[in-house]
Design a protein around this motif. Structure first.
Motif, PDB file in Angstrom:
ATOM      1  N   UNK A 362       0.860  -1.188   0.000  1.00 13.92           N
ATOM      2  CA  UNK A 362       0.000   0.000   0.000  1.00 13.92           C
ATOM      3  C   UNK A 362       0.893   1.235   0.000  1.00 13.92           C
ATOM      4  N   UNK A 363       1.581   1.426  -1.111  1.00 16.16           N
ATOM      5  CA  UNK A 363       2.537   2.541  -1.190  1.00 16.16           C
ATOM      6  C   UNK A 363       1.836   3.877  -1.033  1.00 16.16           C
ATOM      7  N   UNK A 364       0.653   3.985  -1.618  1.00 18.59           N
ATOM      8  CA  UNK A 364      -0.067   5.261  -1.540  1.00 18.59           C
ATOM      9  C   UNK A 364      -0.398   5.576  -0.093  1.00 18.59           C
ATOM     10  N   UNK A 365      -0.938   4.589   0.568  1.00 18.48           N
ATOM     11  CA  UNK A 365      -1.284   4.762   1.977  1.00 18.48           C
ATOM     12  C   UNK A 365      -0.032   5.048   2.800  1.00 18.48           C
ATOM     13  N   UNK A 366       1.066   4.371   2.494  1.00 23.57           N
ATOM     14  CA  UNK A 366       2.304   4.557   3.264  1.00 23.57           C
ATOM     15  C   UNK A 366       2.695   6.031   3.296  1.00 23.57           C
ATOM     16  N   UNK A 367       2.605   6.684   2.153  1.00 23.15           N
ATOM     17  CA  UNK A 367       3.007   8.089   2.070  1.00 23.15           C
ATOM     18  C   UNK A 367       2.060   8.995   2.844  1.00 23.15           C
ATOM     19  N   UNK A 368       0.763   8.768   2.689  1.00 25.84           N
ATOM     20  CA  UNK A 368      -0.191   9.658   3.359  1.00 25.84           C
ATOM     21  C   UNK A 368      -0.234   9.372   4.858  1.00 25.84           C
ATOM     22  N   UNK A 369      -0.044   8.115   5.216  1.00 24.94           N
ATOM     23  CA  UNK A 369       0.084   7.752   6.637  1.00 24.94           C
ATOM     24  C   UNK A 369       1.286   8.488   7.236  1.00 24.94           C
ATOM     25  N   UNK A 370       2.383   8.508   6.497  1.00 27.80           N
ATOM     26  CA  UNK A 370       3.578   9.228   6.957  1.00 27.80           C
ATOM     27  C   UNK A 370       3.278  10.721   7.095  1.00 27.80           C
ATOM     28  N   UNK A 371       2.533  11.251   6.138  1.00 26.99           N
ATOM     29  CA  UNK A 371       2.183  12.679   6.202  1.00 26.99           C
ATOM     30  C   UNK A 371       1.397  12.977   7.476  1.00 26.99           C
ATOM     31  N   UNK A 372       0.464  12.094   7.790  1.00 21.14           N
ATOM     32  CA  UNK A 372      -0.335  12.279   9.014  1.00 21.14           C
ATOM     33  C   UNK A 372       0.544  12.247  10.252  1.00 21.14           C
ATOM     34  N   UNK A 373       1.452  11.304  10.288  1.00 20.30           N
ATOM     35  CA  UNK A 373       2.377  11.215  11.430  1.00 20.30           C
ATOM     36  C   UNK A 373       3.197  12.496  11.553  1.00 20.30           C
ATOM     37  N   UNK A 404       4.685  20.618   2.807  1.00 23.01           N
ATOM     38  CA  UNK A 404       6.075  20.727   3.261  1.00 23.01           C
ATOM     39  C   UNK A 404       6.321  19.917   4.534  1.00 23.01           C
ATOM     40  N   UNK A 405       5.838  18.698   4.544  1.00 19.20           N
ATOM     41  CA  UNK A 405       5.941  17.882   5.760  1.00 19.20           C
ATOM     42  C   UNK A 405       7.271  17.125   5.800  1.00 19.20           C
ATOM     43  N   UNK A 406       7.847  17.020   6.980  1.00 20.59           N
ATOM     44  CA  UNK A 406       9.145  16.362   7.103  1.00 20.59           C
ATOM     45  C   UNK A 406       9.034  14.836   7.040  1.00 20.59           C
ATOM     46  N   UNK A 407       8.942  14.338   5.848  1.00 24.39           N
ATOM     47  CA  UNK A 407       8.915  12.885   5.617  1.00 24.39           C
ATOM     48  C   UNK A 407      10.191  12.542   4.858  1.00 24.39           C
ATOM     49  N   UNK A 408      10.912  11.556   5.360  1.00 27.13           N
ATOM     50  CA  UNK A 408      12.126  11.121   4.660  1.00 27.13           C
ATOM     51  C   UNK A 408      11.829   9.875   3.843  1.00 27.13           C
ATOM     52  N   UNK A 409      12.161   9.930   2.563  1.00 26.80           N
ATOM     53  CA  UNK A 409      12.037   8.750   1.710  1.00 26.80           C
ATOM     54  C   UNK A 409      13.410   8.117   1.559  1.00 26.80           C
ATOM     55  N   UNK A 410      13.535   6.876   1.989  1.00 25.77           N
ATOM     56  CA  UNK A 410      14.767   6.127   1.765  1.00 25.77           C
ATOM     57  C   UNK A 410      14.509   5.268   0.537  1.00 25.77           C
ATOM     58  N   UNK A 411      14.994   5.739  -0.596  1.00 24.74           N
ATOM     59  CA  UNK A 411      14.616   5.123  -1.876  1.00 24.74           C
ATOM     60  C   UNK A 411      15.684   4.123  -2.311  1.00 24.74           C
ATOM     61  N   UNK A 412      15.354   2.870  -2.137  1.00 22.14           N
ATOM     62  CA  UNK A 412      16.266   1.780  -2.512  1.00 22.14           C
ATOM     63  C   UNK A 412      16.007   1.391  -3.977  1.00 22.14           C
ATOM     64  N   UNK A 413      16.929   0.598  -4.521  1.00 24.69           N
ATOM     65  CA  UNK A 413      16.791   0.081  -5.908  1.00 24.69           C
ATOM     66  C   UNK A 413      16.643   1.235  -6.914  1.00 24.69           C
ATOM     67  N   UNK A 414      17.361   2.335  -6.674  1.00 22.87           N
ATOM     68  CA  UNK A 414      17.356   3.433  -7.639  1.00 22.87           C
ATOM     69  C   UNK A 414      18.347   3.091  -8.741  1.00 22.87           C
TER      70      UNK A 414
END
Ligand SMILES: Cc1ncc(C[n+]2csc(CCOP(=O)(O)OP(=O)(O)O)c2C)c(N)n1
Ligand SMILES: CC(=O)[C@@H](O)[C@H](O)COP(=O)(O)O
Ligand SMILES: [Mg+2]
Length: 613
Positions: A362-373, A404-414
């Motif tokens: 649930x990548x979409x949810x993961x991002x918005x869940x992070x935004x809420x946090x 402008x929320x402080x969410x860090x994306x650790x993007x693997x397999x780039x």
């Protein structure tokens, strides 16, 4: 015993077999699979789990005219073997060989190309509606795992399909596993469906009725009612408008063939719940289905895998950093969309279970869940593969970056990932991230810088991304302090003349090698955004040629950022942009693929020499 498998070069040949011969075929297919994958590497456990289901599907359905749409497609090796690609299995996921996922261009039996999860119901529904519109008596079957079923997209499709009369069959292949153990309320619900006496009664009932019967419509109707009768109240899937049938034992060929034969006669949306075991029939994979989800070469006699080099991968560098940063800052929350192991969260999960969230596929949810946090003052870190972040683009733009929320994306397999091929390559993230306002986008040249950038992104008061490749880096020593780098500052790694190579991330090392014989300057740009404009302009002033190198699509990538910067400053000069070309890069060994794209030291040198001449 004579080999049945060797006689089966198409589903048509399979359909000539007597039903009682199918268990032998399943045994042979399973042995072949284990032997074959032990030599090539690949996805094993999921394939072992669908041997009987695949045989039954091709036995009952009129493939390729009937459409089988596999979700994710990592479980299609039995399907490939039965559809004329047994001999090609030795080249599985190798350059020039067959792909690890279904491909429309590879076989007429591969009804839909996949690699990312949870697309099957939508695609099969499209095919079912297409058949209806064309007046064809064709069946479309989506085969989706319990993990893939956790994604929003699967439910969007159920919602749509359940209110239509298309001849769609959804088969839920429930093995109670995603890559790691499956999670979430749906998983709990499925477990309840299967629990205790209900399942036992149902299995006995289903087998008794279906095991002896010819596939007649009347009987199928009665079977349905019978099963439904036992399943009061209606299952979730019935509430969605499907005929829910099952659960049935996905390793019992008699039950499978009889049930599928009956369902094939039914009209409208059907839902068959099949229970399988991931890794079935191979003890090491049954014992550790997570490890055997995707494996390298291994010894088939005992399941022991080829040893690694011992060098830490970027994933492990991230995993260590996450645990250390979490110890230093209790606001840190770690989030994975079903890729705990692949993204390296295991250590963090063990140490900080209360701050670990596997949200399912649930990548979409993961991002918005992070935004809420983040709104609540917490510091979410979303560990995500570059290719899967594509799914969550709107959530990144609309929910994270716009606020402008402080969410860090650790993007693997780039960058290129190798054996998984174009479905999994992280070829576009620089392009699609750098155009988003507020984003800080970093690409480390080595493991040490990766750790520093992760800390930098974590401490930054806004959205940040660190993109790093699959596998290992240069092997430099990693300083365990939680140091940062200055945002928007690159560095000159080598001073030369005439040519300045502006390298991003994984391309710094080959650029440095290429620079030796050219006596070129090399800058490790570090930041795609904000770009070190001062450094770009300084290098432009001091050199005749600017060359940009990145492991990302040239179009819209970091080189484009440099071009835009030069243009904006009114600097006219020779600019060469190196990166991934405007085509999908096939599967194969990453080093070879990079070389073919001109992204090794030799390729960079040659391209520059050509430009100079
Ligand atoms: C959009 C997306 N996110 C993540 C993945 C990685 N992934 C591949 S298979 C898999 C687990 C799938 O579980 P399930 O559907 O139950 O199939 P099983 O492996 O159990 O057969 C995951 C998370 C993916 N392929 N696509
Ligand atoms: C099918 C799928 O999406 C995953 O299993 C993926 O193949 C994992 O890739 P890595 O091996 O890079 O973790
Ligand atoms: Mg599963």
């Amino acid at each position: 015993m004579t080999s049945l498998l060797e006689q089966i070069d198409s589903p048509a040949a399979l359909r000539q077999l007597e039903r009682k011969q199918l268990p032998q075929l399943a045994d042979e297919l399973r042995s072949f699979l284990i032997e074959s994958v032990s030599q090539t590497g690949g996805h094993l456990a999921s394939n072992l789990g669908v041997v009987e289901l695949t045989i039954a599907l091709h036995y009952v359905f009129n493939t390729p005219d009937d459409r089988l749409v596999w979700d994710v497609g990592h479980q299609t090796y039995p399907h490939k073997i039965l559809t004329g690609r047994r001999g090609a299995m030795s080249g599985l996921r190798k350059q020039g060989g067959i792909a690890g996922f279904p491909r429309r261009s590879e076989s007429e039996y591969d009804a839909f190309g996949v690699g990312h999860s949870s697309t099957s119901i939508s695609a099969a529904l499209g095919m079912a509606v297409g058949a209806q519109k064309l007046g064809l008596d064709r069946r479309a079957v989506a085969i989706i795992g319990d993990g893939a079923m956790t994604a929003g997209m699967a439910f969007e499709a159920l919602n749509n399909a359940g209110a239509m009369d298309a001849n769609l069959l959804v088969i839920l292949n429930d093995n109670d596993m995603s890559i790691s153990p499956n999670v979430g309320a749906l998983n709990n619900y499925l477990a309840k469906l299967l629990s205790g006496r209900l399942y036992d009664r149902m299995r006995r009932g289903t087998e008794k009725v279906l095991g002896v019967a010819p596939p007649l419509l009347e009987l199928a109707k009665r079977t349905e009612e019978h099963v439904k009768g036992m399943m009061t109240p209606g299952t979730l899937f019935e509430e969605f408008g499907f005929n829910y049938i099952g659960p049935i034992d996905g390793h019992d060929l008699d039950t499978l063939v009889a049930t599928l034969s009956n369902i094939r006669q039914l009209k409208g949306p059907q839902f068959l719940h099949v229970v399988t075991q991931k890794g079935k029939g191979y003890q090491p994979a049954e014992d550790d289905p997570g490890k055997f989800h995707g494996v390298g070469k291994f010894d088939p006699t005992n399941g022991v895998c080829m040893p690694g080099t011992g060098q830490k991968t970027y994933t492990q560098i991230f995993g260590d950093w996450l645990a250390d940063m979490a110890a230093a800052d209790e606001r840190l929350i770690g989030i994975t969309p079903a890729m705990c192991d692949g993204s390296g969260l295991n250590k963090f999960q063990e140490l900080f279970p209360e701050r670990y969230f596997d949200v399912g596929i649930a990548e979409q949810h993961a991002l918005t869940f992070a935004a809420g946090l983040a709104c609540e003052g917490l510091k979410p870190v979303v560990a995500i593969y570059s290719t899967f972040l594509q799914r969550a683009y709107d959530q990144l733009v609309h929910d994270v970056a716009l606020q402008n929320l402080p969410v860090l994306l650790a993007i693997d397999r780039a960058g290129l990932v190798g054996a998984d091929g174009p479905t999994h390559a992280g070829s576009f993230d620089i392009s699609y991230l750098r155009c988003i306002p507020n984003m800080v986008v970093m690409a480390p040249a080595d493991e040490n810088e990766c750790r520093q950038m992760l800390t930098t992104g974590f401490k930054h008061d806004g959205p940040a991304a660190v993109r790093y490749p699959r596998g290992c880096g240069t092997g430099v020593a990693v300083d365990l302090a939680l140091d940062t780098v200055e945002i928007g500052k690159g560095e000159i790694r080598r001073r030369g003349e005439k040519v300045a190579i502006l390298a991003f991330g994984s391309m710094v090392a080959p650029a440095l090698q290429a620079a030796e014989s050219l006596n070129a300057t090399v800058a490790n740009m570090r930041f795609v955004k904000p770009l070190d404009v001062a450094l770009v302009l300084q290098l432009a002033a001091e050199h005749e040629y600017i060359v940009t190198v990145e492991e990302n699509s040239i179009m819209g990538g970091a080189g484009s950022a440099v071009a835009e910067t030069l243009k904006a400053a009114g600097v006219k000069m020779n600019l060469l942009q190196l990166g991934l070309p405007d085509r999908f890069i096939e599967h194969g060994a990453p080093e070879k693929l990079l070389a073919e794209c001109g992204l090794d030291a030799e390729g960079i040198r040659t391209a520059i020499e050509k430009q100079l001449s």
